[in-house]
Design an enzyme around this catalytic site. Structure first.
Site, PDB file in Angstrom:
ATOM      1  N   ASN A   1      66.362  83.349  38.620  1.00 36.29           N
ATOM      2  CA  ASN A   1      66.547  81.867  38.765  1.00 36.29           C
ATOM      3  C   ASN A   1      65.222  80.950  38.903  1.00 36.29           C
ATOM      4  OD1 ASN A   1      68.429  79.361  38.469  1.00 36.29           O
ATOM      5  ND2 ASN A   1      67.990  79.282  40.436  1.00 36.29           N
TER       6      ASN A   1
ATOM      7  N   ASP B   1      63.076  76.023  39.880  1.00 36.14           N
ATOM      8  CA  ASP B   1      63.875  76.580  38.813  1.00 36.14           C
ATOM      9  C   ASP B   1      63.297  76.981  37.498  1.00 36.14           C
ATOM     10  OD1 ASP B   1      67.017  76.976  38.846  1.00 36.14           O
ATOM     11  OD2 ASP B   1      66.659  76.070  36.830  1.00 36.14           O
TER      12      ASP B   1
ATOM     13  N   ASP C   1      70.797  87.983  41.317  1.00 35.90           N
ATOM     14  CA  ASP C   1      70.858  86.710  42.333  1.00 35.90           C
ATOM     15  C   ASP C   1      71.096  85.531  41.889  1.00 35.90           C
ATOM     16  OD1 ASP C   1      70.049  85.989  45.379  1.00 35.90           O
ATOM     17  OD2 ASP C   1      68.819  84.769  43.965  1.00 35.90           O
TER      18      ASP C   1
ATOM     19  N   HIS D   1      73.436  80.063  38.536  1.00 31.82           N
ATOM     20  CA  HIS D   1      72.635  79.156  38.264  1.00 31.82           C
ATOM     21  C   HIS D   1      71.610  79.567  37.015  1.00 31.82           C
ATOM     22  CE1 HIS D   1      73.696  77.161  41.994  1.00 31.82           C
ATOM     23  NE2 HIS D   1      73.874  78.281  42.546  1.00 31.82           N
TER      24      HIS D   1
ATOM     25  N   GLU E   1      75.676  87.650  40.943  1.00 32.79           N
ATOM     26  CA  GLU E   1      76.459  86.914  42.002  1.00 32.79           C
ATOM     27  C   GLU E   1      76.681  85.509  41.605  1.00 32.79           C
ATOM     28  OE1 GLU E   1      76.656  87.745  45.220  1.00 32.79           O
ATOM     29  OE2 GLU E   1      76.439  85.971  46.505  1.00 32.79           O
TER      30      GLU E   1
HETATM   31  C1  LAG Z   1      71.613  83.944  46.742  1.00 33.34           C
HETATM   32  N1  LAG Z   1      72.200  84.392  45.998  1.00 33.34           N
HETATM   33  O1  LAG Z   1      72.664  83.598  45.007  1.00 33.34           O
HETATM   34  C2  LAG Z   1      71.252  84.931  48.206  1.00 33.34           C
HETATM   35  O2  LAG Z   1      72.244  85.404  48.178  1.00 33.34           O
HETATM   36  C3  LAG Z   1      70.893  83.692  49.164  1.00 33.34           C
HETATM   37  O3  LAG Z   1      70.822  84.508  50.411  1.00 33.34           O
HETATM   38  C4  LAG Z   1      69.650  83.052  48.729  1.00 33.34           C
HETATM   39  O4  LAG Z   1      69.439  82.149  49.828  1.00 33.34           O
HETATM   40  C5  LAG Z   1      69.732  82.333  47.489  1.00 33.34           C
HETATM   41  N2  LAG Z   1      70.862  82.708  46.679  1.00 33.34           N
HETATM   42  C6  LAG Z   1      68.662  81.862  46.869  1.00 33.34           C
HETATM   43  O5  LAG Z   1      68.090  83.352  46.416  1.00 33.34           O
HETATM   44  C7  LAG Z   1      68.639  82.491  50.800  1.00 33.34           C
HETATM   45  C8  LAG Z   1      68.816  81.657  52.121  1.00 33.34           C
HETATM   46  C9  LAG Z   1      68.347  80.204  52.058  1.00 33.34           C
HETATM   47  C10 LAG Z   1      67.096  80.150  51.816  1.00 33.34           C
HETATM   48  C11 LAG Z   1      66.756  80.844  50.397  1.00 33.34           C
HETATM   49  C12 LAG Z   1      65.219  80.954  50.065  1.00 33.34           C
HETATM   50  O6  LAG Z   1      70.153  81.549  52.399  1.00 33.34           O
HETATM   51  O7  LAG Z   1      68.507  79.487  53.166  1.00 33.34           O
HETATM   52  O8  LAG Z   1      66.344  78.966  51.473  1.00 33.34           O
HETATM   53  O9  LAG Z   1      67.135  82.122  50.540  1.00 33.34           O
HETATM   54  O10 LAG Z   1      64.580  81.714  50.873  1.00 33.34           O
HETATM   55  C13 LAG Z   1      65.212  78.546  52.492  1.00 33.34           C
HETATM   56  C14 LAG Z   1      65.850  77.352  53.465  1.00 33.34           C
HETATM   57  C15 LAG Z   1      66.150  76.169  52.575  1.00 33.34           C
HETATM   58  C16 LAG Z   1      64.734  75.529  51.744  1.00 33.34           C
HETATM   59  C17 LAG Z   1      64.208  76.874  51.127  1.00 33.34           C
HETATM   60  C18 LAG Z   1      63.160  76.514  49.921  1.00 33.34           C
HETATM   61  O11 LAG Z   1      66.761  77.845  54.255  1.00 33.34           O
HETATM   62  O12 LAG Z   1      66.339  74.948  53.538  1.00 33.34           O
HETATM   63  O13 LAG Z   1      65.065  74.479  50.952  1.00 33.34           O
HETATM   64  O14 LAG Z   1      64.298  78.035  51.646  1.00 33.34           O
HETATM   65  O15 LAG Z   1      62.101  76.488  50.869  1.00 33.34           O
HETATM   66 CA    CA Z   2      68.519  77.845  36.906  1.00 31.12          CA
END
Ligand code: LAG
Ligand code: CA
Length: 472
Positions: free
Chosen positions: A101, A161, A191, A195, A223
């Site tokens: 995505n 995106d 993943d 989206h 997912e």
């Molecule tokens: C998923 N499934 O659909 C994953 O299981 C999940 O773990 C992923 O989020 C999400 N989709 C995107 O692939 C994880 C974390 C997020 C993290 C993201 C990117 O749960 O917290 O976001 O991976 O690393 C982080 C920061 C955000 C920030 C983003 C971009 O927490 O605050 O905006 O990075 O910099």
């Molecule tokens: Ca998308």
């Protein structure tokens, strides 16, 4: 599932969250193959961002920089390829967590070298190559989660995106998946599938080759979180393209077992789930839910969590996925690590993985040979055989299996009717099954349609026709 994807293979899936490739290879040979697992879901294998300033959070992996398989936190391309072969030799497939995505976000490292040294900044990934035109026009976060336009074309937590409607992006993503398939990867968790428009995923998956060693299309599960809006952004909108994750199993059954409501679990899985059983991948917890509702996790539930995963392997709904994880003090905390090292710029993970040491829980080890039960009973119907309050239940699966579960602090000794044929059965919930039918734990006799078992406190007993005790 549709012709673009295969049905779920034999045996449950185990998610070895953040495990190094060489540790996965060893686990396949020593533990997963012998105990009946069909596949491992591995963490994303593509080049990812390196967030030193945030102490290398686990979620680095979900921000791809390129599709290079070299030098991720979990090892090299060669180590990845050799893992796939070792696991195949042990009868275990590798399912890759595929990020289709998006690419990176802004975060603490909005640009820089990725784990394999590729330069990038948001909307620009020259190593792939992707440029500004390969991303959608909506360059802000999803705000209205019921609007398919926003959910699928705007940004998920600020991640750039991809325009999955474009031929270049479709070809490039399919090229990545085919590189993995050529190495023997037999399936994918898609993943953030919610989206990506289903039509775009269909176009990508239709370009994916058959897996040579397994002679068919890869197995795919999407997912797709529950939520508002039309079917196109909910689980039923993806079932024509493979299986879907059923988060409702986690939230409902996970909570019931946490609360000792085992009898209620049978009602829950007996009807009213989000999709048909043969289209659902079910789990007590995953790497996200462990953090969003940590009350349902090994860290909080201890032995009750082992019981929950054992019951998941024994009940008839969906393809079970077992979680195997590590202890954490904060949501972002990465896997047990030795810190940054030469040749592994992303913060090396302790290798080999030592279960019980450094915070690796290895929940799957506590399930012993329980995955053999899942395969042995197949789709045989569930017949309840005993109940003692809400917290203790026992059931048959056709004439192939009998299992009992006890969510109390004291042993449960019971006699129950069973349709299992007369014989002596290994207890696969508490022991492995050795060569020539030697039981790793005790054996139980079935005689005249009755069985007498002692279920440990917060534990299980499971017997099936594939694990007869013949080795004494
Ligand atoms: C998923 N499934 O659909 C994953 O299981 C999940 O773990 C992923 O989020 C999400 N989709 C995107 O692939 C994880 C974390 C997020 C993290 C993201 C990117 O749960 O917290 O976001 O991976 O690393 C982080 C920061 C955000 C920030 C983003 C971009 O927490 O605050 O905006 O990075 O910099
Ligand atoms: Ca998308």
């Amino acid at each position: 599932a549709a012709s673009t994807t295969a049905d779920a293979g034999d045996g449950p899936i185990v998610h070895l969250f953040q495990w190094r490739w060489e540790s996965v290879a060893q686990e396949c040979a020593e533990t997963l193959g012998p105990n009946g697992y069909g596949a491992v879901q591995v963490s994303p294998p593509q080049e990812h961002v390196v967030l030193e300033g945030e102490d290398y959070p686990w979620w680095q992996d979900y921000q791809p920089v390129s599709y290079s398989l070299d030098n991720t936190r979990r090892g090299t391309r060669d180590e990845f390829a050799s893992m796939v072969r070792s696991c195949r030799d042990a009868g275990v497939k590798i399912y890759v967590d595929a990020i289709v995505n998006h690419m990176t976000g802004t975060g603490s490292a909005g640009s820089g070298p990725g784990s394999d040294g590729s330069t990038y900044q948001k909307y620009s990934y020259p190593h792939v190559p992707y440029g500004d035109g390969d991303f959608g026009d909506c360059r802000s976060d999803i705000a209205n989660w019921s609007d398919p336009e926003e959910v699928q074309n705007c940004e998920l937590v600020s991640l750039s995106d991809l325009d999955t409607g474009s031929e270049h992006v479709r070809d490039t993503v399919a090229g990545y998946l085919n590189d993995l398939v050529d190495l023997g990867v037999a399936g994918f968790r898609i993943d953030a599938a919610k989206h990506v428009p289903a039509g775009d995923l269909e176009a990508i998956l239709s370009r994916v080759d058959e897996v040579p060693e397994f002679g068919g299309r890869p197995y795919v599960f999407h997912e797709v979180l529950e939520g508002g809006g039309p079917e196109s952004i909910r689980p039923p909108g993806y079932t024509h393209l493979g299986d879907v994750t059923d988060m409702g199993y986690h939230s409902r059954v996970g909570a019931q077992i946490r609360d000792g409501q085992l009898a209620g679990v049978l009602d829950t899985v007996g009807g009213g789930m989000a999709v048909d059983s043969d289209q659902a991948v079910v789990f007590i917890d995953n790497h996200d839910t462990q953090r969003s509702d940590s009350s349902i996790s090994h860290q909080r539930m201890g032995e009750r969590h082992t019981l929950a995963q054992a019951l998941t392997l024994a009940q008839p709904y969906g393809t079970p996925k077992v979680m195997s994880s590590y202890r954490f003090d904060s949501d972002a905390q990465g896997p047990p690590s030795t810190g940054a090292e030469d040749g592994n710029p992303a913060g090396a993970i302790t290798a080999p993985t030592e279960c019980g040491a450094d915070g690796w829980y290895c929940e799957h080890r506590g399930l012993n040979a329980m995955p053999t039960f899942t395969t042995a009973v197949g789709d045989a119907p569930l017949t309840e055989r005993a109940e003692d309050g809400q917290e203790r239940i026992a059931f048959d699966r056709g004439e192939r299996g009998f299992a009992a579960f006890n969510a109390t602090g004291s042993e449960w000794t019971l006699s129950a009717p069973t349709a299992l044929p007369d014989g002596s059965y290994c207890d696969v919930a508490n022991g492995t099954v050795g060569a020539e039918g030697a039981c790793g734990s005790g054996a139980y006799e079935v005689s005249g349609g009755e069985v007498h078992v002692t279920v440990p406190a917060d534990g299980a007993v499971a017997l099936h026709t594939g694990a007869l005790c013949t080795g004494g």
